[in-house]
Design a protein around this motif. Structure first.
Motif, PDB file in Angstrom:
ATOM      1  N   LYS A 112      29.420  14.476  25.041  1.00 19.33           N
ATOM      2  CA  LYS A 112      29.722  14.578  23.608  1.00 19.33           C
ATOM      3  C   LYS A 112      30.116  15.989  23.210  1.00 19.33           C
ATOM      4  O   LYS A 112      30.195  16.295  22.030  1.00 19.33           O
ATOM      5  N   GLY A 113      30.306  16.873  24.195  1.00 22.84           N
ATOM      6  CA  GLY A 113      30.696  18.253  23.909  1.00 22.84           C
ATOM      7  C   GLY A 113      29.529  19.197  23.668  1.00 22.84           C
ATOM      8  O   GLY A 113      29.741  20.381  23.407  1.00 22.84           O
ATOM      9  N   VAL A 114      28.301  18.693  23.768  1.00 23.07           N
ATOM     10  CA  VAL A 114      27.123  19.527  23.515  1.00 23.07           C
ATOM     11  C   VAL A 114      26.998  20.612  24.575  1.00 23.07           C
ATOM     12  O   VAL A 114      26.842  21.799  24.258  1.00 23.07           O
ATOM     13  N   GLY A 115      27.051  20.237  25.847  1.00 24.50           N
ATOM     14  CA  GLY A 115      26.905  21.208  26.926  1.00 24.50           C
ATOM     15  C   GLY A 115      27.956  22.298  26.867  1.00 24.50           C
ATOM     16  O   GLY A 115      27.650  23.485  27.010  1.00 24.50           O
ATOM     17  N   ARG A 116      29.202  21.911  26.655  1.00 24.31           N
ATOM     18  CA  ARG A 116      30.283  22.896  26.574  1.00 24.31           C
ATOM     19  C   ARG A 116      30.060  23.846  25.402  1.00 24.31           C
ATOM     20  O   ARG A 116      30.196  25.063  25.545  1.00 24.31           O
ATOM     21  N   ALA A 117      29.695  23.311  24.243  1.00 24.05           N
ATOM     22  CA  ALA A 117      29.449  24.156  23.071  1.00 24.05           C
ATOM     23  C   ALA A 117      28.302  25.133  23.329  1.00 24.05           C
ATOM     24  O   ALA A 117      28.376  26.305  22.972  1.00 24.05           O
ATOM     25  N   VAL A 118      27.261  24.650  23.988  1.00 25.95           N
ATOM     26  CA  VAL A 118      26.113  25.505  24.296  1.00 25.95           C
ATOM     27  C   VAL A 118      26.510  26.589  25.289  1.00 25.95           C
ATOM     28  O   VAL A 118      26.164  27.761  25.116  1.00 25.95           O
ATOM     29  N   ALA A 119      27.244  26.221  26.337  1.00 27.73           N
ATOM     30  CA  ALA A 119      27.686  27.207  27.317  1.00 27.73           C
ATOM     31  C   ALA A 119      28.492  28.311  26.641  1.00 27.73           C
ATOM     32  O   ALA A 119      28.276  29.505  26.911  1.00 27.73           O
ATOM     33  N   SER A 160      25.873  28.765  39.282  1.00 26.19           N
ATOM     34  CA  SER A 160      25.904  28.079  40.572  1.00 26.19           C
ATOM     35  C   SER A 160      25.312  26.687  40.419  1.00 26.19           C
ATOM     36  O   SER A 160      24.498  26.447  39.539  1.00 26.19           O
ATOM     37  N   GLN A 161      25.766  25.806  41.279  1.00 23.60           N
ATOM     38  CA  GLN A 161      25.264  24.438  41.293  1.00 23.60           C
ATOM     39  C   GLN A 161      25.028  24.039  42.734  1.00 23.60           C
ATOM     40  O   GLN A 161      25.662  24.555  43.634  1.00 23.60           O
ATOM     41  N   TRP A 162      24.139  23.092  42.935  1.00 23.57           N
ATOM     42  CA  TRP A 162      23.908  22.572  44.280  1.00 23.57           C
ATOM     43  C   TRP A 162      25.163  21.842  44.739  1.00 23.57           C
ATOM     44  O   TRP A 162      25.845  21.180  43.937  1.00 23.57           O
ATOM     45  N   VAL A 163      25.454  21.938  46.009  1.00 26.76           N
ATOM     46  CA  VAL A 163      26.648  21.321  46.580  1.00 26.76           C
ATOM     47  C   VAL A 163      26.673  19.815  46.327  1.00 26.76           C
ATOM     48  O   VAL A 163      27.729  19.248  46.052  1.00 26.76           O
ATOM     49  N   ASN A 164      25.522  19.167  46.360  1.00 29.19           N
ATOM     50  CA  ASN A 164      25.490  17.717  46.163  1.00 29.19           C
ATOM     51  C   ASN A 164      25.446  17.309  44.693  1.00 29.19           C
ATOM     52  O   ASN A 164      25.462  16.131  44.386  1.00 29.19           O
ATOM     53  N   ASN A 165      25.424  18.263  43.780  1.00 30.98           N
ATOM     54  CA  ASN A 165      25.384  17.964  42.349  1.00 30.98           C
ATOM     55  C   ASN A 165      26.809  17.977  41.785  1.00 30.98           C
ATOM     56  O   ASN A 165      27.202  18.890  41.059  1.00 30.98           O
ATOM     57  N   LEU A 166      27.561  16.947  42.114  1.00 28.39           N
ATOM     58  CA  LEU A 166      28.957  16.864  41.681  1.00 28.39           C
ATOM     59  C   LEU A 166      29.114  16.806  40.171  1.00 28.39           C
ATOM     60  O   LEU A 166      30.052  17.400  39.635  1.00 28.39           O
ATOM     61  N   PRO A 167      28.226  16.110  39.430  1.00 32.42           N
ATOM     62  CA  PRO A 167      28.377  16.132  37.967  1.00 32.42           C
ATOM     63  C   PRO A 167      28.304  17.549  37.389  1.00 32.42           C
ATOM     64  O   PRO A 167      29.069  17.891  36.493  1.00 32.42           O
ATOM     65  N   ALA A 168      27.400  18.389  37.906  1.00 28.81           N
ATOM     66  CA  ALA A 168      27.297  19.769  37.413  1.00 28.81           C
ATOM     67  C   ALA A 168      28.546  20.563  37.774  1.00 28.81           C
ATOM     68  O   ALA A 168      29.063  21.335  36.952  1.00 28.81           O
ATOM     69  N   GLN A 169      29.055  20.374  38.988  1.00 29.38           N
ATOM     70  CA  GLN A 169      30.267  21.085  39.375  1.00 29.38           C
ATOM     71  C   GLN A 169      31.441  20.691  38.482  1.00 29.38           C
ATOM     72  O   GLN A 169      32.200  21.552  38.021  1.00 29.38           O
ATOM     73  N   ASN A 170      31.570  19.409  38.207  1.00 30.09           N
ATOM     74  CA  ASN A 170      32.640  18.943  37.322  1.00 30.09           C
ATOM     75  C   ASN A 170      32.470  19.504  35.917  1.00 30.09           C
ATOM     76  O   ASN A 170      33.443  19.927  35.285  1.00 30.09           O
ATOM     77  N   PHE A 171      31.238  19.511  35.416  1.00 31.04           N
ATOM     78  CA  PHE A 171      30.971  20.048  34.081  1.00 31.04           C
ATOM     79  C   PHE A 171      31.386  21.509  33.994  1.00 31.04           C
ATOM     80  O   PHE A 171      32.121  21.902  33.079  1.00 31.04           O
ATOM     81  N   TRP A 172      30.937  22.345  34.931  1.00 32.64           N
ATOM     82  CA  TRP A 172      31.219  23.780  34.852  1.00 32.64           C
ATOM     83  C   TRP A 172      32.698  24.067  35.053  1.00 32.64           C
ATOM     84  O   TRP A 172      33.240  24.992  34.441  1.00 32.64           O
ATOM     85  N   ARG A 173      33.387  23.270  35.854  1.00 27.21           N
ATOM     86  CA  ARG A 173      34.832  23.470  35.991  1.00 27.21           C
ATOM     87  C   ARG A 173      35.545  23.185  34.670  1.00 27.21           C
ATOM     88  O   ARG A 173      36.471  23.895  34.291  1.00 27.21           O
ATOM     89  N   LYS A 174      35.095  22.155  33.958  1.00 26.02           N
ATOM     90  CA  LYS A 174      35.675  21.858  32.646  1.00 26.02           C
ATOM     91  C   LYS A 174      35.377  22.971  31.651  1.00 26.02           C
ATOM     92  O   LYS A 174      36.220  23.320  30.821  1.00 26.02           O
ATOM     93  N   VAL A 175      34.183  23.536  31.721  1.00 24.95           N
ATOM     94  CA  VAL A 175      33.832  24.658  30.839  1.00 24.95           C
ATOM     95  C   VAL A 175      34.767  25.835  31.106  1.00 24.95           C
ATOM     96  O   VAL A 175      35.258  26.471  30.175  1.00 24.95           O
TER      97      VAL A 175
END
Length: 171
Positions: free
Chosen positions: A99-106, A120-135
């Motif tokens: 909903k854009g909350v994480g991006r706004a907070v970052a 940094s994110q754990w290698v197996n945490n693909l949702p976090a990697q995708n989130f931070w790339r979008k940020v």
């Protein structure tokens, strides 16, 4: 939607502990951590956020309701930035994701602490990697504090099972 980042007072430590339990439960699919005999994950550095300089705990609120947490440290694990910061923990409750909350907070956190950033994110945490790339893409779009991004790749930390995908933000 009113999204706020609020410094956590020592008097709110018990709420932070409970929120960290939710976060660690959510994260256990990547960390493979187990709860202890008392039913808790625990968080070893909780008191450090009030006893050590350079540690900053924050609650995330959406429309006044608790929605997550961010723990910021003024240091970096994988590089030597002149004014370093890193996201130690970042948690948005599932109800508020996508909903854009994480991006706004970052973005708010980046704006609060000027200088270099390591996330940094754990290698197996693909949702976090995708989130931070979008940020990062969003940062470039709105010309925020982030001038350049360096992908450091995978870091294997000695003495741990901690495999991380590291992104270095230079502001």
């Amino acid at each position: 939607m009113d999204i706020c980042v609020e410094a956590i007072l020592y008097e709110q430590k018990s709420v932070l502990i409970q929120m960290l339990e939710l976060y660690q439960y959510d994260f256990s699919e990547f960390s493979d951590d187990d709860i202890n005999e008392y039913g808790y994950f625990g968080y070893a550095h909780i008191d450090d956020y009030w006893n050590e300089e350079g540690r900053h705990p924050f609650f995330i609120r959406v429309n006044g309701k608790l929605a997550g947490l961010v723990l910021v440290r003024s240091c970096c694990e994988h590089n030597t930035l002149p004014t370093p910061h890193c996201i130690a923990e970042f948690f948005v409750m599932k109800k508020y994701r996508q909903k854009g909350v994480g991006r706004a907070v970052a973005m708010k956190i980046f704006d609060m602490f000027h200088g270099g950033w390591e996330v940094s994110q754990w290698v197996n945490n693909l949702p976090a990697q995708n989130f931070w790339r979008k940020v990062v893409v969003h940062c470039g779009t709105i010309k925020s504090q982030v001038d350049r991004v360096v992908w450091l790749g995978k870091a294997f930390l000695e003495g741990t099972h901690d495999k991380k995908e590291v992104m270095l933000y230079i502001g």
